[in-house]
Design a protein around this motif. Sequence first.
Motif, mmCIF file in Angstrom:
data_model
loop_
_atom_site.group_PDB
_atom_site.id
_atom_site.type_symbol
_atom_site.label_atom_id
_atom_site.label_comp_id
_atom_site.label_asym_id
_atom_site.label_seq_id
_atom_site.Cartn_x
_atom_site.Cartn_y
_atom_site.Cartn_z
ATOM 1 N N LEU A 106 7.762 29.711 42.045
ATOM 2 C CA LEU A 106 8.542 28.626 42.643
ATOM 3 C C LEU A 106 7.746 27.334 42.675
ATOM 4 O O LEU A 106 8.268 26.260 42.368
ATOM 5 C CB LEU A 106 8.978 29.000 44.057
ATOM 6 N N ALA A 107 6.487 27.433 43.061
ATOM 7 C CA ALA A 107 5.638 26.241 43.097
ATOM 8 C C ALA A 107 5.483 25.640 41.698
ATOM 9 O O ALA A 107 5.521 24.414 41.534
ATOM 10 C CB ALA A 107 4.273 26.587 43.675
ATOM 11 N N GLY A 108 5.322 26.483 40.706
ATOM 12 C CA GLY A 108 5.204 25.993 39.331
ATOM 13 C C GLY A 108 6.481 25.344 38.841
ATOM 14 O O GLY A 108 6.449 24.289 38.195
ATOM 15 N N ALA A 109 7.625 25.962 39.158
ATOM 16 C CA ALA A 109 8.899 25.399 38.727
ATOM 17 C C ALA A 109 9.164 24.060 39.409
ATOM 18 O O ALA A 109 9.634 23.111 38.769
ATOM 19 C CB ALA A 109 10.029 26.375 39.025
ATOM 20 N N ILE A 110 8.833 23.977 40.679
ATOM 21 C CA ILE A 110 9.039 22.711 41.394
ATOM 22 C C ILE A 110 8.036 21.662 40.912
ATOM 23 O O ILE A 110 8.407 20.515 40.638
ATOM 24 C CB ILE A 110 8.926 22.924 42.915
ATOM 25 N N GLY A 111 6.775 22.062 40.815
ATOM 26 C CA GLY A 111 5.741 21.116 40.405
ATOM 27 C C GLY A 111 5.975 20.539 39.019
ATOM 28 O O GLY A 111 5.963 19.320 38.829
ATOM 29 N N ILE A 137 8.226 16.722 36.461
ATOM 30 C CA ILE A 137 7.965 15.996 35.211
ATOM 31 C C ILE A 137 8.876 16.477 34.076
ATOM 32 O O ILE A 137 8.668 16.113 32.932
ATOM 33 C CB ILE A 137 6.479 16.091 34.806
ATOM 34 N N GLY A 138 9.854 17.306 34.414
ATOM 35 C CA GLY A 138 10.853 17.697 33.430
ATOM 36 C C GLY A 138 10.613 19.008 32.710
ATOM 37 O O GLY A 138 11.282 19.276 31.713
ATOM 38 N N GLU A 139 9.705 19.836 33.176
ATOM 39 C CA GLU A 139 9.408 21.114 32.510
ATOM 40 C C GLU A 139 9.423 22.286 33.495
ATOM 41 O O GLU A 139 8.417 22.976 33.665
ATOM 42 C CB GLU A 139 8.043 21.049 31.824
ATOM 43 N N LEU A 155 7.594 27.704 35.745
ATOM 44 C CA LEU A 155 7.945 29.049 36.200
ATOM 45 C C LEU A 155 7.108 30.102 35.474
ATOM 46 O O LEU A 155 6.547 31.004 36.110
ATOM 47 C CB LEU A 155 9.432 29.307 35.971
ATOM 48 N N LEU A 156 7.009 29.968 34.171
ATOM 49 C CA LEU A 156 6.233 30.936 33.384
ATOM 50 C C LEU A 156 4.740 30.850 33.699
ATOM 51 O O LEU A 156 4.062 31.881 33.785
ATOM 52 C CB LEU A 156 6.475 30.719 31.889
ATOM 53 N N ALA A 157 4.237 29.641 33.891
ATOM 54 C CA ALA A 157 2.826 29.483 34.254
ATOM 55 C C ALA A 157 2.564 30.091 35.627
ATOM 56 O O ALA A 157 1.528 30.738 35.839
ATOM 57 C CB ALA A 157 2.442 28.010 34.233
ATOM 58 N N GLY A 158 3.486 29.905 36.558
ATOM 59 C CA GLY A 158 3.343 30.495 37.884
ATOM 60 C C GLY A 158 3.357 32.014 37.825
ATOM 61 O O GLY A 158 2.584 32.676 38.520
ATOM 62 N N LEU A 159 4.228 32.574 37.006
ATOM 63 C CA LEU A 159 4.265 34.030 36.848
ATOM 64 C C LEU A 159 2.975 34.559 36.233
ATOM 65 O O LEU A 159 2.451 35.589 36.662
ATOM 66 C CB LEU A 159 5.459 34.447 35.980
ATOM 67 N N ALA A 160 2.472 33.859 35.228
ATOM 68 C CA ALA A 160 1.232 34.293 34.580
ATOM 69 C C ALA A 160 0.062 34.224 35.552
ATOM 70 O O ALA A 160 -0.744 35.159 35.628
ATOM 71 C CB ALA A 160 0.960 33.423 33.357
ATOM 72 N N LEU A 161 -0.026 33.138 36.310
ATOM 73 C CA LEU A 161 -1.108 32.999 37.281
ATOM 74 C C LEU A 161 -0.995 34.064 38.371
ATOM 75 O O LEU A 161 -1.994 34.658 38.769
ATOM 76 C CB LEU A 161 -1.094 31.603 37.896
ATOM 77 N N ALA A 162 0.225 34.339 38.807
ATOM 78 C CA ALA A 162 0.423 35.375 39.826
ATOM 79 C C ALA A 162 -0.008 36.742 39.288
ATOM 80 O O ALA A 162 -0.645 37.516 40.001
ATOM 81 C CB ALA A 162 1.882 35.414 40.268
#
Length: 56
Positions: free
Chosen positions: A19-24, A28-30, A35-42
Motif C-alpha cells: 500500500l505504501a509503495g502504491a501510494i508513494g 508520480i504516476g506509477e 505495488l510490486l516493489a512493496g510486495l518484493a520488499l515485503a
Amino acid sequence: MPRSPAPKSAGILFAILPLAGAIGLGLIGEPVIGLLAGLALAAVLVTLFWLIDSRR
C-alpha cells in the motif's frame, strides 16, 4: 524442559508495504510499480525475519 521464545510475526509487512509503495509511487504516476516493489520488499523482509527467528 526449557521453553523456546514465541515466534515473531512479520506478516503485517505484506499489508503495509504494498500500500505504501502504491501510494508513494502513485503520486508520480506509477502505482503498479510501487505495488510490486512493496510486495518484493515485503517478501525479502519477511524471509529475513523468518531466517533470524528460526535460529533462535
